[in-house]
Scaffold this active site. Structure first.
Site, PDB file in Angstrom:
ATOM      1  N   ARG A  69      71.732 136.114  24.147  1.00  0.00           N
ATOM      2  CA  ARG A  69      72.414 135.402  23.113  1.00  0.00           C
ATOM      3  C   ARG A  69      72.778 136.227  21.736  1.00  0.00           C
ATOM      4  NH1 ARG A  69      71.577 128.758  23.527  1.00  0.00           N
ATOM      5  NH2 ARG A  69      72.090 128.736  25.552  1.00  0.00           N
ATOM      6  N   ARG A  80      64.584 130.355  33.450  1.00  0.00           N
ATOM      7  CA  ARG A  80      65.042 128.898  33.420  1.00  0.00           C
ATOM      8  C   ARG A  80      66.002 128.538  34.337  1.00  0.00           C
ATOM      9  NH1 ARG A  80      65.346 128.418  26.825  1.00  0.00           N
ATOM     10  NH2 ARG A  80      63.209 129.180  26.582  1.00  0.00           N
ATOM     11  N   SER A 116      64.990 128.917  17.716  1.00  0.00           N
ATOM     12  CA  SER A 116      64.495 127.626  17.499  1.00  0.00           C
ATOM     13  C   SER A 116      62.933 128.033  17.153  1.00  0.00           C
ATOM     14  CB  SER A 116      64.355 127.114  18.939  1.00  0.00           C
ATOM     15  OG  SER A 116      63.880 125.709  18.790  1.00  0.00           O
ATOM     16  N   ARG A 151      74.194 131.505  28.965  1.00  0.00           N
ATOM     17  CA  ARG A 151      73.372 130.554  29.633  1.00  0.00           C
ATOM     18  C   ARG A 151      72.986 131.306  30.960  1.00  0.00           C
ATOM     19  NH1 ARG A 151      71.841 125.284  28.722  1.00  0.00           N
ATOM     20  NH2 ARG A 151      73.672 125.446  27.320  1.00  0.00           N
ATOM     21  N   GLU A 200      73.156 127.819  19.447  1.00  0.00           N
ATOM     22  CA  GLU A 200      71.722 128.091  19.185  1.00  0.00           C
ATOM     23  C   GLU A 200      71.295 129.493  19.685  1.00  0.00           C
ATOM     24  OE1 GLU A 200      69.018 125.290  21.225  1.00  0.00           O
ATOM     25  OE2 GLU A 200      67.128 126.574  20.913  1.00  0.00           O
TER      26      GLU A 200
END
Length: 432
Positions: free
Chosen positions: A399, A272, A362, A287, A359
């Site tokens: 995460r 990403r 998801s 991140r 988060e």
RNA sequence: GGAGGCGUCGCCUAGUGGUCUAUGGCGCCGCACUGCUAAUGCGGUUUGGGUUUAUACCCAUCGAGGGUUCAAAUCCCUCCGCCUCCGCCA
């Protein structure tokens, strides 16, 4: 892609949905106009083309008899027919181009429309989510008598995470997992896959580079495009999630209803760009540009999609429960769904040093939206129709590692290994 | 990377420019016949779009995209994939 029949019969439904997302509702009316024009164009072409074919069928036998018996009458007849055909061919060509252009326009607009938001999704921007459930109680470190360290401090002390050398070698937002950090990822992978296979999911390792069609079909070349890495020299994209190759896996296929549902647990690296997140989460590995993830993906009858969505959410909760992490479940707001999802549940794990939930997983119900774009259909007794696709994170490595390190840390800097994970770490109970 | 071959309907397969509908077989579905099953016979059987109350009909679709032609599965070009051989390599 939205069902054209819905667009024609209930355009207001799609307009409303676009507005809920904060996207352009005018696209609907543009599509309706383009659709009518395209159908007219297609009909005009069909008629001309039919005329041309009929003419061609006269021509064949005539040419045959002319060869055998070349009389002046026959020659004249063929010449006249040929002249007519030449003129017709020019008109067919124009009508063909016209119809193609109109069709392209309809498709371009249809491709820009996002999925219809589920009526139960809360309306509004990112902060308008609805809290569904709180699970577990965050530890009271004050009562325990020490100040919790952040995941990077812990990870560095354990020689498990190295972001300095990550930055040296690859730039910011890259990291090395070393020693027990690397082993921790493998343990998580194996725990996730053990749970997935016990639940009947098919383990699958996917490519991380895909063709433009796969990116396009999963809806990641819309507003998400700036976060996608593109390998220009080969016209390939690095996937941001294995949802992309998993969704495209059955593209252009018709699956017998008896084979559904198909449930996969995919493993791939994810890339990403994190464009537009400068200065956000710069510390540690919350991140990052590259990480590994186990992703669940389901193809099923649209009538089953909602039940499958609940099932995916439950499996995500089971995984976090096994890791003994406190978390909350939210119903994601319409403005934060992404173009493919009709409804989305996020699970956010408690991060002690941030004093908030972040988060970690998801799960989205993308209904028939992706399936239409990727031409994945099912066949039952009534014929063929698009099926529904759903996806859900089982374990996104960095995460989860952050959550484990921070939540299970002890005053002396060591980290307790959750019971369920211990067998996958050679029985180790503590990271020290 | 080099050379050659191949890509047609679920599967196999015919089809070197027109000669009414892209062959034929297997499988599958329906009907008929039949103690039952089987066998046999007849009809149907890619996908997408459109017109139509209906029955039907029309268009596209022969790996993908272009081109030549009045007309392309068929000829030409580009790309993709598969197979065989050679070279290189984890």
């Amino acid at each position: 892609m939205i069902d054209p029949n819905i667009l024609r019969a209930q355009p207001e439904l799609v307009r409303e949905s676009q507005i809920k997302r904060g996207e352009d509702a005018n696209l609907v009316d543009q599509w309706l106009a383009a659709d009518i024009a395209a159908r007219e164009g297609q009909q005009a072409f069909d008629l001309l083309r039919n005329e041309q074919k009929v003419l061609g069928k006269e021509m064949g036998p005539l040419q045959g008899s002319l060869k055998k018996d070349p009389t002046p009458e026959l020659t004249a007849q063929v010449d006249a027919l040929m002249a007519k055909a030449t003129e017709l061919a020019a008109r067919v060509k124009i009508a063909d181009e016209h119809a193609s252009n109109l069709n392209e326009k309809v498709n371009a607009i249809a491709g820009a429309l996002s999925n219809i938001v589920d009526p139960r999704s809360p309306v509004g921007g990112e902060d308008k989510f609805e809290l569904i459930e709180l699970v577990g109680i965050p530890r009271d470190f004050a009562a325990e008598g020490f100040v919790p360290k952040n995941h990077l401090e812990i990870g560095e002390a354990l020689k498990a995470i190295d972001v300095d050398r990550g930055a040296k070698v690859s730039g910011s937002r890259f990291y090395f997992l070393t020693g027990q950090g690397a082993l921790l990822e493998f343990a998580l992978l194996n725990l996730a896959m053990a749970q997935a296979t016990a639940n009947g999911l098919i383990p699958i390792i996917t490519p991380a580079l895909v063709l433009p069609a796969a990116m396009e079909g999963t809806g990641f070349l819309g507003q998400a495009e700036e976060n996608v890495y593109r390998v220009e020299s080969d016209d390939l994209y690095l996937v941001g999630t294995s949802e992309v190759p998993l969704a495209a896996y059955h593209s252009d296929e018709i699956i017998p209803a008896a084979d559904l549902p198909l449930r996969y647990a995919g493993w791939s690296t994810c890339f990403r760009r994190e464009a537009g997140s400068y200065g956000k989460d710069t510390m540690g590995i919350i991140r990052v540009h590259q990480f590994d993830k186990v992703e669940m993906f389901v193809l099923c009858d649209p009538a089953q999609a909602e039940a499958e969505h609940e099932r995916l959410l439950q499996w995500e909760k089971d995984f976090l429960d096994a890791l003994e992490l406190p978390y909350r479940v939210i119903d994601v707001a319409s403005g934060d769904l992404g173009s493919s999802a009709a409804r989305k549940f996020d699970i956010e794990a408690w991060i002690p040093t941030q004093g908030t939930y972040r988060e970690v997983t998801s799960t989205s119900n993308t209904t028939e939206y992706q399936a239409r774009r990727l031409k994945i259909r099912m066949r039952d007794s009534e014929g063929t129709k698009p099926l529904a696709t759903l996806n859900g994170t089982l374990c996104a490595m960095p995460r989860i590692i952050v959550a484990i390190l921070e939540n299970h840390q002890q005053a002396d800097g060591t980290v307790n290994v959750p019971k369920a994970l211990q067998p996958f770490l050679g029985g180790k109970k503590v990271l020290a």
